[in-house]
Design a protein around this motif. Structure first.
Motif, short mmCIF file in Angstrom:
data_model
loop_
_atom_site.label_atom_id
_atom_site.label_comp_id
_atom_site.label_asym_id
_atom_site.label_seq_id
_atom_site.Cartn_x
_atom_site.Cartn_y
_atom_site.Cartn_z
N GLY A 18 -29.01 -21.03 -62.70
CA GLY A 18 -29.37 -20.57 -61.11
C GLY A 18 -29.86 -21.95 -60.46
N CYS A 19 -30.04 -22.77 -61.02
CA CYS A 19 -30.66 -24.21 -60.46
C CYS A 19 -29.51 -24.85 -59.53
N ARG A 20 -29.62 -25.06 -58.36
CA ARG A 20 -28.70 -25.96 -57.70
C ARG A 20 -28.64 -27.50 -57.98
N MET A 21 -27.61 -28.02 -57.77
CA MET A 21 -27.43 -29.51 -58.06
C MET A 21 -26.72 -30.30 -57.10
N LEU A 22 -27.52 -31.36 -56.62
CA LEU A 22 -27.25 -32.33 -55.46
C LEU A 22 -27.08 -33.59 -56.19
N MET A 23 -25.80 -34.28 -56.25
CA MET A 23 -25.39 -35.37 -56.89
C MET A 23 -25.64 -36.56 -55.67
N VAL A 24 -26.26 -37.80 -56.32
CA VAL A 24 -26.45 -38.93 -55.68
C VAL A 24 -25.81 -40.22 -56.18
N THR A 25 -24.84 -40.66 -55.37
CA THR A 25 -24.51 -41.96 -56.12
C THR A 25 -24.25 -43.19 -55.20
N THR A 26 -24.16 -44.39 -56.06
CA THR A 26 -24.17 -45.69 -55.13
C THR A 26 -22.80 -45.97 -54.71
N PHE A 27 -21.99 -45.72 -55.63
CA PHE A 27 -20.63 -46.01 -55.13
C PHE A 27 -19.75 -44.93 -54.99
N ASP A 28 -18.94 -44.99 -53.90
CA ASP A 28 -18.09 -43.88 -53.41
C ASP A 28 -16.94 -43.96 -53.89
N ARG A 29 -16.80 -43.35 -55.34
CA ARG A 29 -15.68 -43.41 -55.95
C ARG A 29 -15.12 -42.12 -56.04
N PRO A 30 -13.96 -42.03 -55.60
CA PRO A 30 -13.25 -40.53 -55.25
C PRO A 30 -13.30 -39.76 -56.31
N GLY A 31 -13.15 -40.21 -57.73
CA GLY A 31 -12.90 -39.24 -58.83
C GLY A 31 -14.34 -38.75 -59.10
N TYR A 32 -15.41 -39.24 -58.84
CA TYR A 32 -16.78 -38.89 -59.04
C TYR A 32 -17.02 -37.58 -58.52
N LEU A 33 -16.32 -37.41 -57.05
CA LEU A 33 -16.59 -36.12 -56.22
C LEU A 33 -15.98 -34.89 -57.11
N ARG A 34 -14.72 -35.01 -57.51
CA ARG A 34 -14.21 -34.09 -58.30
C ARG A 34 -14.82 -33.79 -59.57
N PRO A 58 -17.80 -35.95 -45.54
CA PRO A 58 -16.53 -35.91 -45.25
C PRO A 58 -15.70 -37.01 -45.38
N ALA A 59 -16.03 -38.11 -44.92
CA ALA A 59 -15.15 -39.51 -45.37
C ALA A 59 -14.53 -39.53 -46.71
N LEU A 60 -15.46 -39.33 -47.77
CA LEU A 60 -15.49 -39.38 -49.01
C LEU A 60 -14.47 -38.25 -49.42
N ALA A 61 -14.61 -37.03 -48.75
CA ALA A 61 -13.98 -36.02 -49.12
C ALA A 61 -12.37 -36.18 -48.82
N ALA A 62 -12.22 -36.88 -47.84
CA ALA A 62 -10.81 -37.10 -47.28
C ALA A 62 -10.04 -38.27 -48.25
N THR A 63 -10.79 -39.25 -48.58
CA THR A 63 -10.19 -40.43 -49.57
C THR A 63 -9.92 -39.58 -50.82
N SER A 64 -10.88 -38.79 -51.29
CA SER A 64 -10.66 -37.88 -52.55
C SER A 64 -9.25 -37.22 -52.56
N LEU A 65 -9.03 -36.53 -51.36
CA LEU A 65 -7.73 -35.81 -51.15
C LEU A 65 -6.61 -36.54 -51.18
N THR A 66 -6.65 -37.72 -50.41
CA THR A 66 -5.73 -38.48 -50.51
C THR A 66 -5.38 -39.30 -51.59
N SER A 67 -6.32 -39.84 -52.22
CA SER A 67 -6.06 -40.56 -53.63
C SER A 67 -5.65 -39.68 -54.68
N GLY A 68 -5.89 -38.44 -54.63
CA GLY A 68 -5.38 -37.39 -55.50
C GLY A 68 -6.17 -37.60 -57.16
N ALA A 69 -5.61 -36.79 -57.95
CA ALA A 69 -6.45 -36.68 -59.32
C ALA A 69 -5.90 -37.87 -60.28
#
Lengths: 211, 211
Positions: B85-101, B137-148
């Motif tokens: 039930g605990c919610r989680m909010l991740m925080v990161t120094t580097f905007d690496r798309p793979g981390y988002l996924r 939003p910006a990170l989400a976009a790069t995550s989609l374009t860069s793919g898995a």
DNA sequence: AAATTGCCATGACAGATGTCATGACAGACA
DNA sequence: TGTCTGTCATGACATCTGTCATGGCAATTT
């Protein structure tokens, strides 16, 4: 003199420089809890530091060493030139011994690692403001034992470019050198670091704050 | 419902996990300024997160992705298992798309980069607590374009070890493989990343959050 | 059942890398 | 003046790296 008395007299005027807005804002919140400290300016880039410090008559500048573009060390040099009376306290994520030396050569009065307890930050700011010095004892020790940077200017340049995987030919072209010369510099740097190849050498040099 | 009303009802109970004590303390100071948010626990290591979260009946866990030992992603997986039930909010120094996924696969409800303005942190905590999702939003976009992640498990292992300059023989020994096999995996990873050698390939893979 | 994919392995080849010897030049220093 | 250090350069050599062809094995998918 208590903190409350000092606040009544005149709060310490602090500038924060860190490229990460979230960390910057959080540090501001932390310092503003202190009655005798006031964050009067914030910079996300080292290039703005000197100008902001002068404008806001800053007493102590808290500078992150790692920043893109103009880093904290460069910012410290500029600030010392523009405002010699302003005290500087460097903050860093990585405890690389070489940075400690570089920070004091750049005119800093103190050096904190980011895993210092947050309760000690305000005390460090006060001590630096009072003309004292702040150094993490453990870091100072490793800095002494590890010694100075053994690499020459050229070796640092070549090693820096080798870090990202650039082949010799590319490094040579970017520095207007022959490929053989670049290989000689790399070989020399590898020898000095005691590592087996350019990558391991570059790693060690980064850890030590040599490049 | 205003923030003050919410505080009167029951403040959001937050856990902070970050390996840097200074940043942790500063974030706590920032969040505690909000009347409807209360930091009830802090962890300097991912391994402590699940236990502390249960003990302190945490509503939202703010987890730094980069931590030595048990990192934020691993901590999130453990926390989800221990306290769904605990919610989680991740925080990161580097905007690496793979981390988002990886973060959302680990059960996170939100993902913030550390150069987000500090004024938005509290809002993100509230939104996650309310059951919403937070994504840059910006990170989400790069995550989609860069793919898995195109790399196989073995390729990631081999590339990780190659990062620090270990020669093929050493990598092979540490994985109980033949030298030829390691070179094949490296060659394959180099091909997939489109780089010229293992070092450049490892760099790209790290930037993308693939290794 | 057949095809695909990932994993492991070997051998061979071209090219990159690390080392060494050698030489030259400029600046710092005793 | 002579010595030392850092820089630049060349050539030669052994080793490491990246690529390719080829094959076998297990798991998954079609």
């Amino acid at each position: 003199m208590s903190a409350a008395d000092a606040a009544a007299a005149a709060p310490i005027r602090v500038l924060l420089a860190d490229d990460q807005a979230l960390v910057r804002g959080a540090l501001a919140a932390l310092l503003n809890l202190e009655p005798d400290i006031e964050v009067v300016a914030q910079a996300g880039d080292g290039a703005e530091v000197a100008k902001l410090a002068v404008e806001h008559r800053v007493d102590v500048a808290l500078l992150d060493v790692q920043m893109p573009g103009t880093d904290g060390l460069e910012a410290a040099r500029m600030l010392r030139a523009a405002m010699p009376g302003c005290r500087m306290l460097m903050v860093t994520t990585f405890d690389r011994p070489g940075y400690l030396r570089a920070a004091f050569e750049a005119g800093a009065s103190g050096f904190l690692v980011k895993d210092t307890p947050s309760s000690e930050l305000a005390a460090a700011v006060r001590r630096v403001h009072a003309g004292g010095r702040v150094v993490d004892p453990a870091l100072a020790a490793t800095s002494l034992t590890s010694g100075a940077n053994p690499l020459t200017e050229r070796e640092r340049e070549v090693l820096s470019r080798a870090q990202s995987g650039a082949p010799v030919a590319q490094i040579a072209a970017s520095l207007h050198l022959s490929a053989g010369t670049v290989r000689n510099h790399l070989s020399s740097a590898i020898g000095k670091t005691g590592e087996a190849n350019r990558i391991a050498a570059a790693h060690l040099a980064r850890e030590q704050g040599w490049i």
